[in-house]
Design a protein around this motif. Structure first.
Motif, mmCIF file in Angstrom:
data_model
loop_
_atom_site.group_PDB
_atom_site.id
_atom_site.type_symbol
_atom_site.label_atom_id
_atom_site.label_comp_id
_atom_site.label_asym_id
_atom_site.label_seq_id
_atom_site.Cartn_x
_atom_site.Cartn_y
_atom_site.Cartn_z
ATOM 1 N N GLN A 91 0.739 -1.122 0.122
ATOM 2 C CA GLN A 91 0.076 -0.064 0.013
ATOM 3 C C GLN A 91 1.056 1.303 0.132
ATOM 4 O O GLN A 91 1.500 1.518 0.955
ATOM 5 C CB GLN A 91 -0.892 0.122 1.111
ATOM 6 N N MET A 92 1.049 1.928 -1.324
ATOM 7 C CA MET A 92 1.885 2.919 -1.306
ATOM 8 C C MET A 92 1.190 4.095 -0.840
ATOM 9 O O MET A 92 0.089 4.527 -1.083
ATOM 10 C CB MET A 92 2.256 3.099 -2.918
ATOM 11 N N LEU A 93 2.030 4.884 -0.122
ATOM 12 C CA LEU A 93 1.670 6.069 0.703
ATOM 13 C C LEU A 93 1.915 7.432 -0.304
ATOM 14 O O LEU A 93 2.550 7.228 -1.074
ATOM 15 C CB LEU A 93 2.365 6.464 1.970
ATOM 16 N N PRO A 94 1.094 8.359 -0.119
ATOM 17 C CA PRO A 94 1.206 9.607 -0.973
ATOM 18 C C PRO A 94 2.707 9.994 -1.005
ATOM 19 O O PRO A 94 3.434 9.981 0.024
ATOM 20 C CB PRO A 94 0.426 10.741 -0.444
ATOM 21 N N TRP A 95 3.206 10.270 -2.193
ATOM 22 C CA TRP A 95 4.708 10.715 -2.155
ATOM 23 C C TRP A 95 4.694 12.086 -3.054
ATOM 24 O O TRP A 95 3.803 12.473 -3.765
ATOM 25 C CB TRP A 95 5.327 9.519 -2.966
ATOM 26 N N TYR A 96 5.638 12.529 -3.033
ATOM 27 C CA TYR A 96 6.339 13.714 -3.776
ATOM 28 C C TYR A 96 7.429 13.535 -4.577
ATOM 29 O O TYR A 96 8.516 12.556 -4.100
ATOM 30 C CB TYR A 96 6.461 14.945 -2.958
ATOM 31 N N ALA A 97 7.761 14.363 -5.671
ATOM 32 C CA ALA A 97 9.037 13.956 -6.337
ATOM 33 C C ALA A 97 10.192 14.208 -5.630
ATOM 34 O O ALA A 97 10.321 15.067 -4.837
ATOM 35 C CB ALA A 97 8.946 14.883 -7.540
ATOM 36 N N ASP A 98 11.175 13.098 -5.829
ATOM 37 C CA ASP A 98 12.359 13.460 -5.260
ATOM 38 C C ASP A 98 12.361 12.907 -3.911
ATOM 39 O O ASP A 98 13.375 13.524 -3.007
ATOM 40 C CB ASP A 98 13.318 14.596 -5.525
ATOM 41 N N GLU A 99 11.377 12.566 -3.232
ATOM 42 C CA GLU A 99 11.408 11.829 -1.974
ATOM 43 C C GLU A 99 11.321 10.408 -1.808
ATOM 44 O O GLU A 99 11.193 9.714 -2.899
ATOM 45 C CB GLU A 99 10.023 12.442 -1.272
ATOM 46 N N ARG A 100 11.742 9.961 -0.623
ATOM 47 C CA ARG A 100 11.585 8.467 -0.283
ATOM 48 C C ARG A 100 10.319 7.942 -0.537
ATOM 49 O O ARG A 100 9.205 8.462 -0.289
ATOM 50 C CB ARG A 100 12.133 8.301 1.003
ATOM 51 N N PHE A 101 10.332 6.748 -1.155
ATOM 52 C CA PHE A 101 8.818 5.875 -1.210
ATOM 53 C C PHE A 101 8.816 5.282 -0.069
ATOM 54 O O PHE A 101 9.503 4.056 -0.142
ATOM 55 C CB PHE A 101 8.683 5.189 -2.629
ATOM 56 N N LEU A 102 7.684 5.478 0.999
ATOM 57 C CA LEU A 102 7.415 4.549 1.946
ATOM 58 C C LEU A 102 6.182 3.902 1.610
ATOM 59 O O LEU A 102 5.207 4.585 1.071
ATOM 60 C CB LEU A 102 7.308 5.192 3.125
ATOM 61 N N ALA A 103 6.053 2.606 1.982
ATOM 62 C CA ALA A 103 4.608 1.917 1.982
ATOM 63 C C ALA A 103 4.725 1.107 2.910
ATOM 64 O O ALA A 103 5.585 0.902 3.985
ATOM 65 C CB ALA A 103 5.030 1.028 0.528
ATOM 66 N N VAL A 104 3.399 0.653 3.388
ATOM 67 C CA VAL A 104 2.917 -0.195 4.437
ATOM 68 C C VAL A 104 2.006 -1.429 3.783
ATOM 69 O O VAL A 104 1.534 -1.423 2.928
ATOM 70 C CB VAL A 104 2.145 0.549 5.508
ATOM 71 N N ARG A 105 1.881 -2.378 4.730
ATOM 72 C CA ARG A 105 1.354 -3.617 4.644
ATOM 73 C C ARG A 105 0.832 -3.992 6.279
ATOM 74 O O ARG A 105 1.618 -3.863 6.887
ATOM 75 C CB ARG A 105 1.647 -4.403 3.683
#
Length: 461
Positions: free
Chosen positions: A391-405
């Motif tokens: 489950q990808m969390l909202p992200w912005y360009a050039d930032e780390r991609f954090l996700a949860v499950r």
């Protein structure tokens, strides 16, 4: 926010894992039928006895927030948990949490006030976990009347810009970043530029305006009308370079975002193109997407001259993907050269690209229980890593991609970083008390706790 379609992954009787489809929506709740059996997951951090309870913690237009989840092979090779900072923020059910810069903003209905009145509290993101588990004190708190539900917070020069839904234009309320005092409010959605300009846009079927306003007072500096198609912004190095007005009928205009002055104009007859659907701005091009005709026609923004036309059957839309243009359609992904429109490669089942880093692309594909993500070689489209579904969390360009499950055992959520360059979903943490409703920004995540409070976790880069 604003999470998208996702799945729930849980341990089943006997130790295997099942995937349950979750209905499309904005919240984390909901489940459908079991879709696949994933077998056992081993060596995941936190699989042994439950660790000590962590501190309790939080729950263009963006265009889009997507769901990612669960990969057995990648998670099995996860590194040890890094040091992290955690803190609990008091909040009631029904509150919303927003991250921006070094701030956390909590918005919840104000007690004892008429309906529609909310209290906004600003907190500094913690530099370390408090030794006594004491809740942080807000930098300020204020009460304002909201036109609708707040869905994003952005930072302008000296202000925090709260955007709410309500009518077709929405509304933006500017609060003083230092005190929380309301400075101004007006219809429209904001786009703050790092150079200090603030663009506001209203719209609708009958058209609207795009205008530049003084961030301190909200006073309009200039304004130009738009048609029902609205305005699109062209970027260079993170700054707005041009404002593009591309109506289906009439002349296309390219305007300077600092003055509103007209730079280029031409009647391209977009609405007369067979199969015309919509326009996209990417790589200094205005792209006319003609879905039913299976064509993409490119015009230079600098002069509005026709550059090329490419045939892409069942094309749905076009986006930048690193140095290429990616055109998904019909459960396949076609990469085009922005200079010539020549086809570079065909990516088969992928239907979008979220990020491009060091010659690799983070791509998304449909799956039986949600979206499945993979890493592609940008030069060839070859898949180099399968990241599974998170489950990808909202992200912005050039930032780390954090996700949860959902955690495999003991409840809570597993947090992972989608490392595009390394081609892995790297597990960072297991949040035992988190129940969902998460947001992230840079290396910080905020989720709702089982107690209803909000928790904040920061992960050093």
């Amino acid at each position: 926010m604003v999470t998208d379609l996702g799945v729930v992954v849980c341990r089943r009787d006997g130790g295997a894992f099942g995937v349950w489809e979750r209905p499309e929506g904005r919240g984390p709740e909901g489940a459908g039928v079991t879709l696949i059996d994933l077998g056992e997951l081993r060596d995941e951090p936190g699989r042994e006895a439950s660790p000590p309870r962590p501190p309790r913690a939080v729950g263009r237009p963006l265009r889009v927030a997507l769901a990612l989840a669960f990969l057995v092979a990648t998670v099995a090779a996860a590194a040890p948990l890094p040091a992290r900072v955690a803190v609990v923020v008091p909040a009631r059910l029904g509150s919303e949490a927003f991250l921006h810069g070094d701030r956390l903003y909590v918005v919840e209905p104000a007690e004892g006030e008429p309906e529609g009145t909310v209290e906004v509290r600003a907190y500094a993101l913690p530099a370390r976990t408090p030794a006594d588990d004491a809740p942080p004190a807000p930098l300020w708190r204020t009460r304002i009347v909201a036109a609708g539900r707040f869905w994003q917070v952005q930072a302008g020069p000296g202000t925090a810009l709260f955007s709410s839904t309500g009518d077709q234009d929405g509304q933006t309320v500017a609060l003083d970043a230092g005190t929380g005092r309301e400075r101004w409010r007006q219809p429209g959605y904001p786009w703050p530029d790092p150079t200090g300009i603030l663009l506001m846009q209203t719209g609708g079927v009958e058209g609207g305006t795009v205008r530049s306003v003084d961030p301190a007072s909200g006073r309009a500096l200039w304004s130009v009308p738009t048609t029902g198609e609205g305005a699109t912004y062209a970027f260079r190095d993170g700054l707005v370079e041009w404002i593009v007005l591309a109506p289906a009928k009439g002349r296309v205009e390219v305007r300077d975002p600092r003055s509103g002055a007209l730079v280029h104009a031409a009647d391209l007859g977009l609405g007369e193109l067979p199969g015309y659907g919509h326009t996209v701005v990417a790589h200094d091009l205005l792209l006319a997407v003609r879905s039913s005709a299976g064509l993409v026609t490119a015009y230079e923004l600098d002069g509005l001259r026709r550059r090329w036309e490419a045939r892409v059957p069942m094309v749905e839309h076009v986006d930048e993907c690193g140095g290429l243009l990616c055109a998904p359609g019909g459960n396949r992904l076609v990469a085009l050269d922005p200079a010539t429109g020549a086809r570079r490669w065909d990516g088969g089942r992928w239907f979008g690209v979220l990020s491009a880093q060091d010659g690799r692309l983070l791509a998304v594909a449909p799956g039986g229980g949600g979206e499945r993500f993979g890493v592609l070689d940008a030069a060839t489209g070859r898949e180099v890593a399968d990241l599974g579904t998170w489950q990808m969390l909202p992200w912005y360009a050039d930032e780390r991609f954090l996700a949860v499950r959902p955690a495999a055992a003991g409840g809570g959520l597993v947090v992972a970083e989608m490392d595009v360059v390394a081609g892995e979903a790297r597990v960072l943490d297991v949040l035992r008390d988190a129940s969902g409703d998460c947001r992230s920004r840079a290396g910080t995540i905020v989720c709702r706790l089982r107690t209803g409070e909000l928790g904040v976790w920061r992960y050093p880069g």
